[in-house]
Design a protein around this motif. Structure first.
Motif, PDB file in Angstrom:
ATOM      1  N   GLY A 133     -77.653 -38.840  71.961  1.00  0.00           N
ATOM      2  CA  GLY A 133     -76.365 -39.194  72.531  1.00  0.00           C
ATOM      3  C   GLY A 133     -75.259 -38.723  71.615  1.00  0.00           C
ATOM      4  N   GLU A 134     -74.051 -39.146  71.937  1.00  0.00           N
ATOM      5  CA  GLU A 134     -72.875 -38.826  71.134  1.00  0.00           C
ATOM      6  C   GLU A 134     -71.958 -40.033  71.129  1.00  0.00           C
ATOM      7  OE1 GLU A 134     -72.232 -34.079  71.872  1.00  0.00           O
ATOM      8  OE2 GLU A 134     -71.355 -35.449  73.337  1.00  0.00           O
ATOM      9  N   VAL A 135     -71.206 -40.148  70.059  1.00  0.00           N
ATOM     10  CA  VAL A 135     -70.202 -41.200  69.949  1.00  0.00           C
ATOM     11  C   VAL A 135     -68.985 -40.594  69.262  1.00  0.00           C
ATOM     12  CG1 VAL A 135     -71.126 -42.060  67.748  1.00  0.00           C
ATOM     13  CG2 VAL A 135     -69.774 -43.585  69.191  1.00  0.00           C
ATOM     14  N   LEU A 136     -67.811 -41.040  69.655  1.00  0.00           N
ATOM     15  CA  LEU A 136     -66.592 -40.560  69.014  1.00  0.00           C
ATOM     16  C   LEU A 136     -66.429 -41.273  67.672  1.00  0.00           C
ATOM     17  CD1 LEU A 136     -64.119 -40.390  72.035  1.00  0.00           C
ATOM     18  CD2 LEU A 136     -65.751 -38.685  71.207  1.00  0.00           C
ATOM     19  N   ALA A 137     -66.028 -40.535  66.654  1.00  0.00           N
ATOM     20  CA  ALA A 137     -65.937 -41.075  65.299  1.00  0.00           C
ATOM     21  C   ALA A 137     -65.026 -42.294  65.218  1.00  0.00           C
ATOM     22  CB  ALA A 137     -65.461 -39.990  64.333  1.00  0.00           C
ATOM     23  N   VAL A 152     -79.675 -43.148  64.662  1.00  0.00           N
ATOM     24  CA  VAL A 152     -79.305 -42.456  63.430  1.00  0.00           C
ATOM     25  C   VAL A 152     -78.198 -41.464  63.773  1.00  0.00           C
ATOM     26  CG1 VAL A 152     -80.140 -40.892  61.632  1.00  0.00           C
ATOM     27  CG2 VAL A 152     -81.634 -42.713  62.504  1.00  0.00           C
ATOM     28  N   GLU A 153     -77.146 -41.460  62.948  1.00  0.00           N
ATOM     29  CA  GLU A 153     -76.029 -40.544  63.166  1.00  0.00           C
ATOM     30  C   GLU A 153     -76.277 -39.217  62.465  1.00  0.00           C
ATOM     31  OE1 GLU A 153     -72.355 -42.352  61.915  1.00  0.00           O
ATOM     32  OE2 GLU A 153     -72.268 -43.626  63.699  1.00  0.00           O
ATOM     33  N   GLY A 154     -75.856 -38.153  63.129  1.00  0.00           N
ATOM     34  CA  GLY A 154     -75.882 -36.829  62.529  1.00  0.00           C
ATOM     35  C   GLY A 154     -74.508 -36.500  61.967  1.00  0.00           C
ATOM     36  N   VAL A 155     -74.282 -35.223  61.707  1.00  0.00           N
ATOM     37  CA  VAL A 155     -73.015 -34.752  61.151  1.00  0.00           C
ATOM     38  C   VAL A 155     -72.024 -34.537  62.292  1.00  0.00           C
ATOM     39  CG1 VAL A 155     -71.914 -32.900  59.843  1.00  0.00           C
ATOM     40  CG2 VAL A 155     -74.209 -33.693  59.210  1.00  0.00           C
ATOM     41  N   GLY A 156     -70.846 -35.107  62.147  1.00  0.00           N
ATOM     42  CA  GLY A 156     -69.826 -34.984  63.177  1.00  0.00           C
ATOM     43  C   GLY A 156     -69.237 -33.580  63.256  1.00  0.00           C
ATOM     44  N   ARG A 157     -68.687 -33.271  64.426  1.00  0.00           N
ATOM     45  CA  ARG A 157     -68.033 -31.985  64.628  1.00  0.00           C
ATOM     46  C   ARG A 157     -66.730 -32.234  65.399  1.00  0.00           C
ATOM     47  NH1 ARG A 157     -71.929 -32.817  68.170  1.00  0.00           N
ATOM     48  NH2 ARG A 157     -71.528 -32.464  70.372  1.00  0.00           N
ATOM     49  N   THR A 158     -65.734 -31.426  65.100  1.00  0.00           N
ATOM     50  CA  THR A 158     -64.438 -31.567  65.752  1.00  0.00           C
ATOM     51  C   THR A 158     -64.411 -30.719  67.012  1.00  0.00           C
ATOM     52  OG1 THR A 158     -63.403 -31.975  63.629  1.00  0.00           O
ATOM     53  CG2 THR A 158     -61.954 -31.309  65.432  1.00  0.00           C
ATOM     54  N   GLU A 159     -63.926 -31.320  68.098  1.00  0.00           N
ATOM     55  CA  GLU A 159     -63.801 -30.636  69.382  1.00  0.00           C
ATOM     56  C   GLU A 159     -62.433 -30.963  69.973  1.00  0.00           C
ATOM     57  OE1 GLU A 159     -66.990 -31.849  71.985  1.00  0.00           O
ATOM     58  OE2 GLU A 159     -68.547 -31.343  70.529  1.00  0.00           O
ATOM     59  N   ILE A 169     -69.831 -37.429  67.002  1.00  0.00           N
ATOM     60  CA  ILE A 169     -70.982 -37.633  66.123  1.00  0.00           C
ATOM     61  C   ILE A 169     -72.243 -37.726  66.976  1.00  0.00           C
ATOM     62  CG2 ILE A 169     -72.068 -39.184  64.448  1.00  0.00           C
ATOM     63  CD1 ILE A 169     -69.222 -40.058  63.674  1.00  0.00           C
ATOM     64  N   PRO A 170     -73.219 -36.838  66.738  1.00  0.00           N
ATOM     65  CA  PRO A 170     -74.485 -36.936  67.473  1.00  0.00           C
ATOM     66  C   PRO A 170     -75.292 -38.128  66.946  1.00  0.00           C
ATOM     67  CG  PRO A 170     -74.591 -35.147  65.870  1.00  0.00           C
ATOM     68  CD  PRO A 170     -73.197 -35.703  65.818  1.00  0.00           C
ATOM     69  N   ILE A 171     -76.018 -38.766  67.847  1.00  0.00           N
ATOM     70  CA  ILE A 171     -76.898 -39.875  67.479  1.00  0.00           C
ATOM     71  C   ILE A 171     -78.270 -39.624  68.081  1.00  0.00           C
ATOM     72  CG2 ILE A 171     -75.038 -41.577  67.282  1.00  0.00           C
ATOM     73  CD1 ILE A 171     -75.925 -42.641  70.069  1.00  0.00           C
ATOM     74  N   SER A 172     -79.292 -40.209  67.488  1.00  0.00           N
ATOM     75  CA  SER A 172     -80.632 -40.088  68.054  1.00  0.00           C
ATOM     76  C   SER A 172     -81.458 -41.302  67.688  1.00  0.00           C
ATOM     77  CB  SER A 172     -81.323 -38.805  67.580  1.00  0.00           C
ATOM     78  OG  SER A 172     -81.550 -38.874  66.196  1.00  0.00           O
ATOM     79  N   LEU A 173     -82.431 -41.577  68.526  1.00  0.00           N
ATOM     80  CA  LEU A 173     -83.369 -42.673  68.310  1.00  0.00           C
ATOM     81  C   LEU A 173     -84.758 -42.177  68.668  1.00  0.00           C
ATOM     82  CD1 LEU A 173     -83.999 -45.656  67.660  1.00  0.00           C
ATOM     83  CD2 LEU A 173     -83.504 -46.164  70.069  1.00  0.00           C
ATOM     84  N   GLU A 174     -85.659 -42.209  67.702  1.00  0.00           N
ATOM     85  CA  GLU A 174     -87.051 -41.838  67.925  1.00  0.00           C
ATOM     86  C   GLU A 174     -87.799 -43.029  68.507  1.00  0.00           C
ATOM     87  OE1 GLU A 174     -88.445 -38.815  67.240  1.00  0.00           O
ATOM     88  OE2 GLU A 174     -86.631 -37.952  66.378  1.00  0.00           O
ATOM     89  N   ARG A 175     -88.753 -42.745  69.385  1.00  0.00           N
ATOM     90  CA  ARG A 175     -89.540 -43.797  70.028  1.00  0.00           C
ATOM     91  C   ARG A 175     -90.088 -44.790  68.999  1.00  0.00           C
ATOM     92  NH1 ARG A 175     -92.705 -44.906  74.274  1.00  0.00           N
ATOM     93  NH2 ARG A 175     -92.355 -42.988  75.404  1.00  0.00           N
TER      94      ARG A 175
END
Length: 181
Positions: A133-137, A152-159, A169-175
């Motif tokens: 998923g994604e979330v705004l910073a 878990v958050e990844g590295v954010g990118r400006t758009e 900010i990308p996010i992910s959740l492993e099973r």
């Protein structure tokens, strides 16, 4: 497909969205709080929404679900970019009837419940290995809630969207990291 979160009642239900839900979804998505938490913040018109609905209904890589609380529709959950070959992955997002839930004092319990229901659907129904998923910073409350559910958050990118610069900010959740109730 319907997912009941409590077998002893039908208090929390996530079901396939129908044509009857389309106008509700549009009204919720256009609420100011939902627009400001989204990458695209413009008011979505009826024609744009109609095109979206027509496209997602026939796309096998997407699911649109309606969340019911005490039998009342109050949220939309979307799954997209679903991949079932190789690692089973997909992305998700949701928005609620923020105004109606605030009036009834139900925002936090429904927010928690819809997140639990969506994760149950992702891992138990779609049997995904990873949910993205994604979330705004600037959305610190959602970021905190995501961490509570072990995203878990990844590295954010400006758009730039709708004329505004945002950090996504990308996010992910492993099973295997999913929090169970």
């Amino acid at each position: 497909m319907t997912l009941k979160m409590r077998t002893e009642s039908e208090r929390y239900v996530l079901r396939d969205a129908t044509g009857d839900d389309v106008n509700l979804m549009l009204s919720w998505r256009n609420q100011d709080v939902n627009r400001q938490a989204s990458k695209t913040s413009h008011v979505i018109g009826a024609e744009e929404h109609r095109r979206w609905w027509a496209a997602v209904r026939t796309d096998p890589s997407r699911r649109v679900l309606t969340y019911l609380h005490d039998g009342v529709p109050c949220g939309a959950v979307t799954f997209f970019d679903l991949r079932f070959d190789g690692p089973r992955t997909g992305s998700w997002g949701f928005y609620l009837d923020a105004e109606g839930l605030a009036e009834r004092g139900e925002t936090l319990p429904v927010w928690l419940a819809v997140t639990r229901a969506a994760l149950g659907y992702a891992f138990d129904v779609l049997t995904l290995d990873r949910l993205d998923g994604e979330v705004l910073a600037h959305n610190t409350v959602v970021r905190q809630m995501n961490r509570r559910f072990r995203f878990v958050e990844g590295v954010g990118r400006t758009e730039v969207h709708d004329g505004r610069e945002i950090t996504v900010i990308p996010i992910s959740l492993e099973r295997g990291n999913r929090r169970r109730h």
